[in-house]
Design an enzyme around this catalytic site. Structure first.
Site, mmCIF file in Angstrom:
data_model
loop_
_atom_site.group_PDB
_atom_site.id
_atom_site.type_symbol
_atom_site.label_atom_id
_atom_site.label_comp_id
_atom_site.label_asym_id
_atom_site.label_seq_id
_atom_site.Cartn_x
_atom_site.Cartn_y
_atom_site.Cartn_z
ATOM 1 C CB CYS A 382 -0.996 -0.041 1.144
ATOM 2 S SG CYS A 382 -2.482 0.901 0.737
ATOM 3 C CG HIS A 507 -3.766 -3.589 2.922
ATOM 4 N ND1 HIS A 507 -2.869 -3.142 3.851
ATOM 5 C CD2 HIS A 507 -4.341 -2.480 2.388
ATOM 6 C CE1 HIS A 507 -2.888 -1.814 3.888
ATOM 7 N NE2 HIS A 507 -3.777 -1.393 3.010
ATOM 8 C CD GLU A 509 -1.508 -6.290 4.951
ATOM 9 O OE1 GLU A 509 -1.154 -6.571 3.781
ATOM 10 O OE2 GLU A 509 -1.728 -5.120 5.331
#
Ligand code: GLN
Length: 535
Positions: A382, A507, A509
């Site tokens: 990001c 993102h 994650e």
């Protein structure tokens, strides 16, 4: 019929209700039950999206674009089951919804009150999950600590639900702390007794007590707690500190928390349990075959909870590759051109983290430059990806004033607001949020990691790669290897000729779980291992 488990906490906050809820869910799932977990947060913010990470840790994002509490990340990582807006409800959202109904005249002139209107809305949010998706079990975690003024309406809603749903259909797990007094060598149960007493004053009798403790609980202690708190002895469960949170389900299994829960909920407790893969995973986390050092460059480094999903994704990727990722948090505000080698020179991989605002930005850009020019694997997420674009524009294209318009007005806005964002003034829930599709370029490092070219990832940002500079950046070697097929927005950039330099606007994650470690994290760690071997 869907059964409901409520998880409350007493004595102190931060005892790990989220991990206990996730662990119980994982065990029930392993016995073939479908489970979802919900978090009720007693604060007035409508969601944690506007909260500073120092206040509340990371803001987690769901597929449908809800900005939620970080506990939802644990729920997904443990259960491998996607959550949604319905899985996180705050007092702010409850009141907002009740007030909106009042404005529409839906209460037909009645006085709107905490009981029944607020408690009804809380009950509706709990039952909605059970109704909509047909789960066998809904686990509802109630944030905060019993006795807080803010928690009262939630406790009252649970009391009513228990009464309405009937015996055998609900269960309460209460998590408390049993402090150890080293001077006298004793474990103290009084705070637990008081906390249960407070629950009783509010009309709730816990069915199971999970006691957080530094030392193992003796049978004596368990007996005492059972007797004074009206719970069966096998329903007094100890939760002592373990090496990794992923071991908690196994500790709960040893003490048969799942069996106790199924018995209380009148569900079949004789089903086989399948946790083989989970046990293998925990084994690999605990006994890895070596270590690799990766830097996480960010500005919230004093509070690792601010990067929870990233650090967990590294645990998943490490386990996949049988290695321990030693994550070093490096404060980007302290990184300068002069000290960057000293700060990052020993690392085998550099991750530049997400973030907002200009603080620490230059240190992040300097870190990208070091990674790009030294050949150490780089992963930008990001804001980290945006920094890689700024760095490339400045140092390779020679556009010294290149910047993001988030930082300052600039004649070279390589990162800029999307036109849809330009007139938005509200801060809450107005970013590009949730899952968007992305098409990857064949042969790119990203496509190799995923093993496919059509992907979907979750977003949380306002600013974008400015396509006006795409051609110029690409011809100099920063290639847009991932693009949103519907909008043309650039989602992935890679530096040509570098062994592994990947920046992603989304993102990744958020989607890494124990069952499915995220392919980009795995590929990045793999590249870091390779780099370490050549050093
Ligand atoms: N601040 C940047 C933006 O809004 C990046 C956000 C992030 O890293 N999550 O676009």
């Amino acid at each position: 019929m869907t059964k409901y488990i409520f998880v409350t906490g007493g004595v102190a906050s931060s005892l790990g209700k989220g991990i206990i809820s996730s662990s119980l869910a994982r065990l029930l799932q392993a016995r073939g039950y479908s489970v979802t977990i919900q978090k009720l947060d007693p604060y007035i913010n409508v969601d944690p999206g506007t909260l500073n990470p120092y206040e509340h840790g990371e803001c987690y994002v769901t597929e449908d674009g809800a900005e939620t509490d970080l506990d939802l990340g644990h729920y997904e990582r443990f259960t491998n089951h996607a959550t949604s807006q319905a899985n996180n409800v705050t007092t702010g959202r409850i009141y907002q919804s009740v007030i909106n109904k009042e404005r529409r005249g839906e209460f037909l002139g009645k006085t709107v009150q905490v009981i029944p209107h607020i408690t009804d809305e809380i009950k509706r949010c709990v039952l909605m999950l059970g109704k909509k998706q047909k789960y066998d079990v809904v686990i509802t975690e109630i944030g905060g600590t019993v006795g807080d003024i803010e928690s009262l309406p939630y406790i009252e809603a649970v009391r009513q639900l228990r009464y309405e749903l009937g015996i055998g259909n609900t269960m309460i797990v209460h998590l408390t702390l049993v402090p150890y007094m080293s001077a006298s060598g004793e474990l103290k149960t009084k705070p637990t007794q008081h906390s249960v007493k407070m629950m009783l004053e509010n009309g709730l009798q816990p069915d199971v007590l999970v006691l957080r403790s530094e030392k193992p609980l003796t049978n004596e202690v368990k007996k005492k707690v059972a007797l004074f708190c009206n719970v069966e002895q096998d329903a007094v469960i100890e939760s002592i500190d373990v090496k990794t949170i992923y071991e908690v389900p196994l500790k709960m299994l040893e003490q048969k928390l799942d069996i106790v829960a199924l018995r209380k909920l009148q569900l079949d407790a004789n089903r086989e349990i399948d946790l083989k893969k989970w046990c293998d995973f925990v084994e690999r986390v605990k006994n890895p075959n070596g270590e690799v050092k990766i830097a996480l460059v960010g500005k919230y480094t004093e509070l690792p909870d601010a990067y929870k999903s990233i650090s967990e994704a590294f645990i998943h990727a490490g386990a996949e590759l049988n290695i321990r990722v030693k994550l070093e948090y490096v404060n980007s505000e302290k990184i300068t051109k002069e000290n960057v080698v000293e700060k990052l020179g020993k690392m085998s991989g550099i991750l530049v983290a997400p973030g907002f605002g200009h603080r620490g930005l230059e240190g992040k850009i300097t870190s990208v430059e070091y990674a790009r020019t030294s050949g150490v694997p780089f992963f930008g997420i990001c804001l980290g990806m945006q920094c890689s674009v700024i760095e490339f524009a400045r140092n390779v294209l020679g556009l010294a004033e290149a910047n993001s318009t988030e930082t300052a007005p600039t004649p070279v806005p390589v990162i800029d607001l999307m036109s849809e964002q330009k007139d938005i003034t509200d801060k809450g829930g107005t970013m590009r949020l949730g899952a968007y599709k992305c098409k990857l370029e064949k042969g790119s490092n990203a496509a190799k990691a995923y093993g496919k070219t059509d992907i979907s990832e979750r977003h949380r940002h306002r600013y974008e790669f400015n396509n006006l500079f795409k051609e110029q950046l690409e011809s100099a070697g920063l290639i847009a290897t991932g693009v949103n097929p519907d909008t043309g927005l650039v989602e992935v950039v890679e530096a040509k000729g570098h062994p592994w330099f990947v920046g992603v606007q989304f993102h990744p994650e958020y989607k890494s779980t124990v069952a499915n470690p995220h392919p980009l994290f795995v590929a990045f760690v793999e590249a870091a291992i390779k780099y370490q071997q050549t050093k």
